[in-house]
Design an enzyme around this catalytic site. Structure first.
Site, PDB file in Angstrom:
ATOM      1  N   SER A 153      47.025  45.752  38.555  1.00  0.00           N
ATOM      2  CA  SER A 153      46.537  45.307  37.253  1.00  0.00           C
ATOM      3  C   SER A 153      47.337  45.996  36.158  1.00  0.00           C
ATOM      4  O   SER A 153      48.198  46.830  36.429  1.00  0.00           O
ATOM      5  CB  SER A 153      45.055  45.650  37.101  1.00  0.00           C
ATOM      6  N   LYS A 154      47.022  45.618  34.925  1.00  0.00           N
ATOM      7  CA  LYS A 154      47.758  46.128  33.778  1.00  0.00           C
ATOM      8  C   LYS A 154      47.890  47.637  33.763  1.00  0.00           C
ATOM      9  O   LYS A 154      48.882  48.180  33.290  1.00  0.00           O
ATOM     10  CB  LYS A 154      47.083  45.671  32.484  1.00  0.00           C
ATOM     11  N   ARG A 155      46.855  48.292  34.272  1.00  0.00           N
ATOM     12  CA  ARG A 155      46.886  49.747  34.202  1.00  0.00           C
ATOM     13  C   ARG A 155      48.002  50.338  35.073  1.00  0.00           C
ATOM     14  O   ARG A 155      48.365  51.499  34.927  1.00  0.00           O
ATOM     15  CB  ARG A 155      45.469  50.252  34.485  1.00  0.00           C
TER      16      ARG A 155
END
Ligand code: GLU
Length: 465
Positions: free
Chosen positions: A243-245
């Site tokens: 994910s973006k993280r």
């Protein structure tokens, strides 16, 4: 049979790196078999679909070089076709109108739950031989439901996961059109795969649950059922869903971070598929090798270190002139003016062994174009007698040295010998004065590329400090 595969993204954000891998596999499968690759934009979720996201998909596919043979087709432009098929299904009896209101459905589900049953539509509007249907109520726009087979099971030989079988008893009569007549997602996919004569559906395994429904609908339409191959998801470095993280998840983050297209493609090709121990291979090779049998059914884990290693392999074998073209935009981002110094290709040739990404290469190129500030601490450490004395003499010698790497090197060696020094005693202060740092490619090579005038200016100001 001509292989026809497709990539069918929903335009709700950027092109995710996982989506790019799906696209790559579908594309390579078509290439391998001399077939066609179709791009289809699944934009029926009007709330979440945007023109910017469509553009992001097109840009991402273009950067990757995954050329489609047909499309892009947009589902929103195919509404009349879906409605036509629904009308045909109503006529054929493979679909029916259902007037159950949302309130009635809620009551039905509550009652089922209270009895400890799994909530499901009870088929009250489903026509059966000899069954009397309720009277059609006034003022209700019916939904259209697919008449799912009742007994037996749906099974398919998944290209990645092997045989999967789902009992029809598990499947409700799916709503294929809402009360306002708009067709629903799973139904549009079936009509598209049918009309576009798709033979191989290669997609993420978040769609496994849709597959038995889609197969039943395709069969009801009299369509050929394609081969399905469901790819496991990609996990981040830490084993969590990517994910973006985790940083770069959009394909276009990769060029921005200084990765080469061929390296990213090669990395994605290996992320969940293998060909023996081969790690570095071209897309041409990949298209000759790619098969469904060697896709790993388990989740693949993203490994930034491996991507960096691979990227560096590609950087090392890229011609300096091409590297110059590739690194130029990154220099511009750092506000480094490459016209103010040596030819960029000479710089990339020196740096390519040391910099795994183009961004790192651009950063490492800085001192070729901007005179570094004198680093007092490093000077104090390295610019010490007796080397300092030898350096004064060396500056004079440099004024008349033939300015080639070999002659510069010879001049340094002569000074080392004359003053009975060790090589690093001269190399380190030279490095510090010329580049402002201690970790660099060979200093004679740097001085050669930098040119006599600029090199001497830097050494003199270092000595004078
Ligand atoms: N539009 C779906 C997605 O973006 C893909 C559907 C499919 O490949 O069948 O996840």
């Amino acid at each position: 049979m001509t292989v026809r595969s497709r990539f069918a993204p929903s335009p709700t954000g950027y092109l995710h790196i996982g989506g790019a891998r799906t696209a790559l596999y579908a594309w390579a499968y078509a290439r391998r078999h001399g077939g066609q690759f179709i791009l289809r934009i699944e934009d029926t979720d009007v709330e979440r679909s945007t023109p910017e996201a469509v553009q992001a998909i097109v840009d991402g596919m273009q950067w990757l070089g995954l050329q489609h043979d047909e499309g892009p087709f947009f589902q929103m432009q195919r509404m009349p076709r879906y409605k036509e098929v629904i009308a045909q299904m109503l006529d054929a009896g493979t679909a029916y109108r259902c007037y159950t209101t949302p309130a009635e459905l809620d009551a039905l589900r509550d009652a089922q739950r209270a009895r400890g049953e799994k909530p499901r539509y009870d088929g009250r509007w489903r026509p059966e031989d000899g069954k009397t249907l309720p009277a059609v109520p006034e003022g209700i726009n019916p939904v259209i439901r697919f008449r799912n087979p009742i007994g037996g099971a749906v099974a398919w030989e998944d290209g990645v996961k092997g045989r999967i079988e789902i009992a029809n008893a598990e499947l409700d009569d799916l709503i294929i059109a809402r009360g306002d007549g708009t067709p629903t997602y799973n139904f549009c996919v079936c009509v598209d795969d049918w009309d576009m004569k798709i033979t191989h559906v290669i997609r993420g395994d978040d769609h496994v649950n849709n597959t038995p429904r889609q197969i039943n609908i395709l069969k009801a339409l009299g369509a050929e059922v394609p081969v399905y191959a469901h790819l496991s998801m990609i996990l981040g470095d830490d084993g969590q869903k990517l994910s973006k993280r985790h940083g770069a998840v959009s394909v276009m983050d990769y060029p921005a971070k200084g990765y080469l297209r061929d390296a990213v493609l090669n990395y994605l090709a290996r992320l969940g598929w293998s060909h023996g121990d081969d790690e570095v291979f071209s897309m041409e090779q990949f298209c000759q090798w790619f098969d469904l049998d060697h896709i790993t059914p388990s989740a693949a884990q993203f490994n930034t270190e491996k991507l960096n290693w691979l990227n560096h392999e590609y950087i090392k074998k890229t011609e300096p002139a091409e590297l110059a073209t590739l690194v130029a935009p990154h220099l511009a981002t750092l506000a480094i003016d490459a016209s103010s110094g040596p030819p960029l290709a000479r710089v990339t040739e020196l740096l390519r062994e040391r910099t795994p990404t183009l961004v790192e290469m651009a950063e490492a190129a800085r001192y070729f174009y901007l005179r570094p500030a004198l680093n007092a601490e490093l000077l104090k450490l390295h610019l010490v007698d007796p080397a300092k004395h030898a350096l004064y003499e060396l500056v004079n010698a440099f004024a008349s040295t033939n300015w080639t790497k070999a002659d510069i090197s010879a001049a340094i060696k002569a000074a080392v010998a004359k003053h009975a020094l060790k090589m690093p005693q001269l190399m380190m202060p030279l490095r510090v004065m010329v580049t402002g740092q201690t970790q660099t490619p060979a200093i004679d090579a740097i001085m050669d590329v930098l040119g006599r005038e600029e090199t001497l200016a830097r050494i003199k100001s270092g000595l004078a400090s």
